[in-house]
Design an enzyme around this catalytic site. Structure first.
Site, PDB file in Angstrom:
ATOM      1  N   SER A  55      50.473  50.167  29.603  1.00 20.59           N
ATOM      2  CA  SER A  55      51.087  51.484  29.419  1.00 20.59           C
ATOM      3  C   SER A  55      50.182  52.649  29.786  1.00 20.59           C
ATOM      4  O   SER A  55      50.665  53.761  30.006  1.00 20.59           O
ATOM      5  CB  SER A  55      51.573  51.647  27.978  1.00 20.59           C
ATOM      6  OG  SER A  55      50.496  51.849  27.087  1.00 20.59           O
ATOM      7  N   LYS A 101      48.073  56.523  23.661  1.00 22.87           N
ATOM      8  CA  LYS A 101      48.988  57.335  24.467  1.00 22.87           C
ATOM      9  C   LYS A 101      48.314  58.660  24.824  1.00 22.87           C
ATOM     10  O   LYS A 101      47.157  58.896  24.476  1.00 22.87           O
ATOM     11  CB  LYS A 101      50.291  57.617  23.694  1.00 22.87           C
ATOM     12  CG  LYS A 101      51.051  56.362  23.274  1.00 22.87           C
ATOM     13  CD  LYS A 101      51.550  55.551  24.455  1.00 22.87           C
ATOM     14  CE  LYS A 101      52.218  54.248  24.006  1.00 22.87           C
ATOM     15  NZ  LYS A 101      52.616  53.401  25.148  1.00 22.87           N
TER      16      LYS A 101
END
Length: 203
Positions: A55, A101
């Site tokens: 990710s 993130k």
């Protein structure tokens, strides 16, 4: 004079003698102090992080190991563009995990994506600092898109919109099951990669 030298020598050797028990106690002291310092470091200053999945490619790759700055979340406010470690709780199992993130949207902002471009309050967001254009194009060639359209989403007073750098592979605030995160979910700021050595540095 000879008698005095022998006496001094004897006293020095006597003071220098140590028992096995004394050596063990000294080792235990060093061990306990070292353990306490390590625990303080990983619980209040920095915490070990292992990157799982794709990710955050190519910024952070699967299997990279490092530390995240915990104390930084207490001393400074989150900023757009920062890599953060977010504490997520599964609503079904109540198990907690940490996701790496990047902060894209800040409190009270409206965020949306139209035709591969992120907009914040109607203004185009420049992501060139952290999105590799060559990698982005390779994802578009492979999947037909990089940023899927979403929004508009208006964030609350204490909400942050987080996304992975590798948008086609990232489960993040775009997913309704995840949504925006709150400040108290931001566990650490930045990731200092220490392994592999070729990738060492602050991300």
């Amino acid at each position: 004079m000879e008698k005095l030298k022998k006496s001094s020598s004897f006293r020095y050797n006597e003071e220098d003698e140590r028992t096995l028990l004394e050596d063990i106690l000294d080792f235990l002291k060093i061990f306990v102090i070292g353990t306490v310092l390590i625990l303080l470091f990983i619980n209040f200053i920095a915490h070990p992080v292992t990157v799982y999945g794709k990710s955050m490619d190519p910024t952070l790759k699967n299997g990279e190991i490092g530390f995240t700055n915990i104390i930084g979340t207490l001393l400074t406010e989150p900023e757009r563009g920062e890599v953060v470690v977010v504490r997520m709780t599964d609503p079904d199992t109540q198990e907690t995990s940490h996701w790496v993130k990047r902060i894209i949207g800040m409190p009270n902002e409206t965020i949306e994506c139209i035709n591969e471009q992120i907009y914040i309050n109607g203004e185009v967001l420049d992501e060139s600092e952290y999105i590799d254009e060559n990698y982005k194009q390779s994802m578009i060639d492979q999947f037909g898109y990089f940023n899927m359209d979403f929004g508009p989403i208006t964030l609350g007073e204490d909400e942050y919109f987080v996304m992975g750098d590798n948008r086609p592979y990232s489960k993040d605030s775009r997913d309704t099951s995840v949504g925006p995160v709150h400040k108290d979910q931001i566990f650490g700021k930045n990731v200092i990669v220490i392994f592999p050595l070729s990738e060492m540095g602050v991300k």
